[in-house]
Design a protein around this motif. Structure first.
Motif, mmCIF file in Angstrom:
data_model
loop_
_atom_site.group_PDB
_atom_site.id
_atom_site.type_symbol
_atom_site.label_atom_id
_atom_site.label_comp_id
_atom_site.label_asym_id
_atom_site.label_seq_id
_atom_site.Cartn_x
_atom_site.Cartn_y
_atom_site.Cartn_z
ATOM 1 N N GLY A 88 -43.615 -23.773 -7.841
ATOM 2 C CA GLY A 88 -42.705 -22.735 -8.294
ATOM 3 C C GLY A 88 -42.413 -21.648 -7.280
ATOM 4 O O GLY A 88 -42.968 -21.631 -6.182
ATOM 5 N N LEU A 89 -41.516 -20.773 -7.625
ATOM 6 C CA LEU A 89 -41.206 -19.605 -6.821
ATOM 7 C C LEU A 89 -41.196 -19.870 -5.319
ATOM 8 O O LEU A 89 -41.757 -19.120 -4.550
ATOM 9 N N VAL A 90 -40.599 -20.927 -4.937
ATOM 10 C CA VAL A 90 -40.489 -21.349 -3.543
ATOM 11 C C VAL A 90 -41.816 -21.295 -2.794
ATOM 12 O O VAL A 90 -42.354 -20.244 -2.482
ATOM 13 N N ALA A 91 -42.317 -22.460 -2.553
ATOM 14 C CA ALA A 91 -43.645 -22.563 -1.964
ATOM 15 C C ALA A 91 -43.607 -22.553 -0.446
ATOM 16 O O ALA A 91 -44.500 -23.039 0.203
ATOM 17 N N SER A 92 -42.584 -21.982 0.126
ATOM 18 C CA SER A 92 -42.458 -22.123 1.574
ATOM 19 C C SER A 92 -42.885 -20.876 2.337
ATOM 20 O O SER A 92 -42.914 -20.861 3.540
ATOM 21 N N HIS A 93 -43.195 -19.828 1.628
ATOM 22 C CA HIS A 93 -43.562 -18.594 2.315
ATOM 23 C C HIS A 93 -45.047 -18.569 2.617
ATOM 24 O O HIS A 93 -45.844 -19.222 1.979
ATOM 25 N N SER A 94 -45.385 -17.761 3.586
ATOM 26 C CA SER A 94 -46.792 -17.630 3.941
ATOM 27 C C SER A 94 -47.509 -16.823 2.858
ATOM 28 O O SER A 94 -46.889 -16.132 2.065
ATOM 29 N N GLY B 280 -37.892 -9.666 -9.489
ATOM 30 C CA GLY B 280 -38.470 -8.624 -8.634
ATOM 31 C C GLY B 280 -39.181 -9.219 -7.429
ATOM 32 O O GLY B 280 -39.051 -8.731 -6.305
ATOM 33 N N HIS B 281 -39.912 -10.299 -7.665
ATOM 34 C CA HIS B 281 -40.608 -11.001 -6.592
ATOM 35 C C HIS B 281 -39.598 -11.519 -5.553
ATOM 36 O O HIS B 281 -39.785 -11.335 -4.349
ATOM 37 N N GLU B 282 -38.522 -12.129 -6.043
ATOM 38 C CA GLU B 282 -37.511 -12.670 -5.119
ATOM 39 C C GLU B 282 -36.768 -11.557 -4.389
ATOM 40 O O GLU B 282 -36.443 -11.691 -3.210
HETATM 41 ZN ZN ZN Z 1 -42.219 -16.034 -3.208
#
Ligand code: ZN
Length: 515
Positions: free
Chosen positions: A193-199, A136-138
């Motif tokens: 985790g959960l891709v650390a690239s977003h703001s 859901g987050h993705e």
């Molecule tokens: Zn994320």
């Protein structure tokens, strides 16, 4: 290490970044209505371009990480994902959900409806509702078009991690400190985790959207809290392990620092979850724990034989037919193309990698190409029956300074040629660790019968929590005798690292060697 075309054990796909950069440079900046906010946004990517970018990079992701080879598990994850996507702001997109064959704990999405979760993360989730929380987050990242908006930042975030694994770069610039940092990047990336690239804003928005899609699909949005708790526990566990092994705990000024802490997310998502009290007097459909545990029954756990396995002090690579033993207290970091065995104080390391195939099988040529020496001499040696050549000499770094360098080239048992490079941060560390470095190098061997037995791959199984508690569970776990204490690892696996205990007789996860 991988035999060829190494799969990247990295949190971010390089190719995605490249494609997005190209899109940024060539895009004309049209206006698109954001499906979540309904507002017009200037963008370099309309929906058609989003889908095209996703589709193209999907192939790259599969090539680099590998799809987990279990059609039933893929179908199960896809089913849960599709259910959520139908309730999302972009139900009309064609959605794809893929389990990646990586032990790294991660999940991420590409623009256009491509969502990925690693088997590494799946092992630590406890129910279908948890899985729905991750997906859901993705999905939220995709529906809110974060990928397209974040292209530039993603590019910046991924570079530091990628640069670290190249032997030349390590030798050139950083000495052993570079190797040590690579090691810590890997473990920190895992915890992030959960891709650390977003703001921060995008993460919060994806958490909020995820909670909304969960509620609409009859899952309790409070499961988002569980998921963040899983990531938070991974962080705590990694820190505790580092302390216990006398390693330095990585400080706050690496790439993790530019992303919201899991503490903060935990707080945010608790607030969000309370906004969705539930459809039917607060009742949700069941959390699907039994379905989930059945779905992941027999799923591979930890390193896969194709990438090489770390079992305590042993590095075993059944496919390449080689093994190596780390000196006591040293730690093994199995990168995509470099194996790094690092001393506890981080001052010395032995690097191992496959020699470039362009250098052929001629040892002198391998040394010339890989080390680029300015002076030195070679000497034929034997490593456990394998033909080898030792080089001792000098090379010039990019600043023109002369460095001492050693390297050993070995013929592996299956036709590959290996390069072993002992390194130390300075002369004092060199002499302090010389014996251990020599022992590590001297342990390079063809896989023997004992190694073979130890190299049996691990799988996740459903077990029953025994009267004897965690120690009883550990007694029948493959995690026991693997170099790190089994009990904390089992608590982490079952979501009890922070404390507490399952009921005696209830279903829990364990890890066993595949028969
Ligand atoms: Zn994320």
């Amino acid at each position: 290490m991988t035999r060829s075309a190494p799969r990247k054990a990295l949190p971010l796909p390089l190719t995605l970044t490249t494609a997005l950069t190209v899109a940024l440079l060539t895009g004309c900046g049209t206006q698109v209505r954001n499906p979540v906010t309904g507002q017009l946004q200037r963008t370099v990517m309309d929906e058609q371009q989003e889908v095209a970018t996703g589709a193209k990079n999907h192939q790259e992701i599969l090539k680099e990480y590998g799809q987990y080879p279990d059609a039933k598990l893929q179908a199960y994850v896809n089913e849960v994902g599709q259910k959520l996507a139908r309730q999302s702001h972009r139900a009309e997109l064609v959605w794809h959900f893929t389990v990646l064959d990586s032990p790294v704990i991660n999940a991420f999405a590409l623009p256009g409806g491509y969502v990925y979760i690693t088997r590494g993360l799946m092992a630590y989730l406890d129910s279908e509702a948890d899985l729905a929380g991750v997906l859901g987050h993705e999905i939220g990242h995709v529906t809110a078009r974060h990928g397209a908006q974040q292209a530039t930042r993603q590019q910046n975030a991924s570079l530091g991690v990628l640069a670290a694994s190249v032997l030349g770069a390590v030798l050139e610039a950083n000495g052993v400190s570079g190797a040590g940092r690579m090691a810590s990047d890997v473990s920190q990336g895992v915890a992030a985790g959960l891709v650390a690239s977003h703001s921060r804003e995008h993460e919060t928005e994806a958490d909020r959207l995820g909670a909304e899609y969960l509620a609409r699909s009859q899952y309790n949005p409070a499961n988002m809290v569980d998921v963040i708790q899983v990531l938070k526990s991974q962080e705590t566990y990694a820190t505790d392990q580092a302390r216990a092994q006398g390693r330095q705990v990585s400080g706050g000024n690496d790439w993790l620092a530019t992303h919201p802490s899991n503490d903060q997310r935990l707080q945010d998502i608790r607030t969000v979850a309370t906004r969705y009290p539930g459809p039917d007097q607060g009742r949700y459909a069941d959390d699907g724990r039994q379905r989930y545990l059945s779905a992941i029954q027999g799923m591979a756990f930890g390193d896969s034989p194709e990438q090489g396995l770390v079992r305590g002090a042993q590095f075993l690579h059944p496919e390449l037919g080689i093994a190596l033993t780390a000196p006591e207290g040293w730690r093994i970091q199995n990168g995509a193309d470099t194996l790094t065995v690092v001393s506890a104080d981080g001052q010395a390391a032995l690097l191992m990698k496959l020699a470039p195939t362009s250098a052929g099988r001629d040892h002198a040529q391998v040394i010339r190409q890989a080390v680029q020496p300015t002076a030195g001499h070679t000497q034929p040696v034997q490593l456990n029956g394998l033909k080898a050549t030792r080089f001792v000499g000098q090379r010039r770094n990019s600043q023109g300074q002369v460095q001492n360098v050693q390297a050993t080239v070995v013929d592996g048992p299956k036709g590959q040629v290996y390069l072993l490079v002992p390194m130390a941060r300075h002369a004092q560390a060199q002499s302090l660790h010389a014996q251990a470095l020599a022992a590590a190098e001297g342990s390079f061997r063809p896989l023997n019968a004992a190694d073979q037995a130890l190299a049996r791959p691990w799988v996740v199984v459903k077990d029953t929590y025994p009267r004897t508690g965690w120690s009883g569970l550990a007694a029948r776990s493959a995690l026991a005798g693997a170099g790190t204490p089994a009990e904390p690892a089992l608590k982490l696996l079952n979501g009890y690292y922070g404390g507490g205990e399952p009921k005696v007789g209830s279903a829990v996860k364990n890890v066993v060697a595949r028969p």
